[in-house]
Design an enzyme around this catalytic site. Structure first.
Site, mmCIF file in Angstrom:
data_model
loop_
_atom_site.group_PDB
_atom_site.id
_atom_site.type_symbol
_atom_site.label_atom_id
_atom_site.label_comp_id
_atom_site.label_asym_id
_atom_site.label_seq_id
_atom_site.Cartn_x
_atom_site.Cartn_y
_atom_site.Cartn_z
ATOM 1 N N SER A 139 2.203 2.402 0.901
ATOM 2 C CA SER A 139 3.351 1.611 0.433
ATOM 3 C C SER A 139 4.566 1.983 1.267
ATOM 4 C CB SER A 139 3.631 1.943 -1.037
ATOM 5 O OG SER A 139 4.896 1.443 -1.419
ATOM 6 N N TYR A 154 5.293 8.883 -6.794
ATOM 7 C CA TYR A 154 4.499 7.779 -6.212
ATOM 8 C C TYR A 154 4.730 7.714 -4.694
ATOM 9 C CZ TYR A 154 3.313 2.811 -5.306
ATOM 10 O OH TYR A 154 2.797 1.632 -4.809
#
Ligand SMILES: NC(=O)c1ccc[n+]([C@@H]2O[C@H](COP(=O)([O-])OP(=O)(O)OC[C@H]3O[C@@H](n4cnc5c(N)ncnc54)[C@H](OP(=O)(O)O)[C@@H]3O)[C@@H](O)[C@H]2O)c1
Length: 255
Positions: A139, A154
């Site tokens: 990501s 994350y």
């Protein structure tokens, strides 16, 4: 362009919606047999039927990738049903729900260790094939220093995943296995995280769209088509790469 994927065999974690579903369908349209998993049985059944309707063999199992035993048995059974593996895509991410140190442990388990487990199960089988490809879904949260609240674990795990990808690429290139990652920006689809944000945090949703040079969120298919190319023999000299697919949301040269 013929991507040379017809008859190949792929395994994808989390293939029932979003990016995982789109890449499973994109590969199936290229004639790739597919095995997927996800936790929701009804969605697995629906997805497998949709993939079969595209004319390929498809298999699916409902499981939680955090359950090591269930994951290992699914991976072994799915690879055997497919008759080998050419493409392995580690897609699932489970956003941590716990706080503090427990949250970091949870993030390590769900957003990093399960990818290691996936790679270690896949690499020996990929080594038996030709034009083998291992792909991770990271990501842009790996490099963004301004993250939505609660995303620091994350983002950190997504950064670790890119580092791990590079190490695997160096180690397994001699066995003919290419290893790459994609780093999507905000991707919008019904039931996904940005759909939730659209409904409950419209300011954040609009800000994310404005940060992209294209002024919008991405679509799962826009990530999936790039992944399908990366997984194909046409990307034969691409390994150790992290491809940002973010509409230039991150304002640095992608080198
Ligand atoms: N969407 C974005 O904007 C975006 C941006 C950058 C990166 N990413 C990355 O892209 C990947 C896919 O995310 P997504 O947003 O497309 O889809 P998603 O909504 O996170 O769902 C992905 C799939 O994973 C399955 N899944 C989730 N947790 C699971 C678990 N513990 N065990 C087994 N299956 C599980 C889901 O089905 P079940 O819920 O039924 O299990 C679903 O099929 C993730 O790695 C995410 O970090 C997404």
């Amino acid at each position: 362009m013929d991507l040379g994927l017809k008859g190949k065999k792929a395994i994808v974690t989390g293939g029932t919606r979003g990016i995982g579903r789109a890449v499973a369908e994109s590969l199936a349209r290229e004639g790739v047999d597919i095995a997927i998993c996800a936790r929701t049985e009804s969605a697995v059944v629906e997805t497998v039927n949709a993939l079969r309707a595209l004319g390929v063999r498809a298999f699916g199992t409902a499981l939680d990738v955090r359950d090591r035993e269930a994951f290992n048995s699914w991976h072994a059974a799915a690879s055997a049903e497919l008759g080998g593996l050419d493409i392995a895509i580690s897609n699932v991410s489970t956003r941590p729900t716990l706080k503090g140190e427990e949250g970091w442990r949870e993030a390590f388990e769900t957003d990093f260790l399960q990818h290691v487990r996936f790679a270690e199960a896949s690499l020996p089988i990929l080594a038996n094939g030709k034009d083998a490809s291992l792909l991770f879904v990271s990501s842009i949260a790996a490099t963004l220093m301004v993250l939505p609240p609660g995303e620091s674990a994350y983002g950190t795990m997504k950064a670790a995943l890119i580092s791990y990808m590079g190490q695997l690429a160096a180690k397994h290139g001699s066995a003919g296995i290419r290893v790459n990652a994609v780093s999507p920006g905000p991707i919008l689809f019904a039931g996904g995280v940005w759909d939730q944000i659209r409904q409950h945090q419209p300011d954040l949703f609009n800000r994310a769209a404005q940060m992209s040079a294209l002024g919008r969120h991405g679509r799962p298919e826009e990530v999936a088509d790039a992944m399908t190319f990366l997984a194909s023999p046409k990307a034969g000299f691409i390994t150790g790469a992290n491809l940002r697919i973010d509409g230039a949301m991150v304002k640095t040269v992608n080198h």
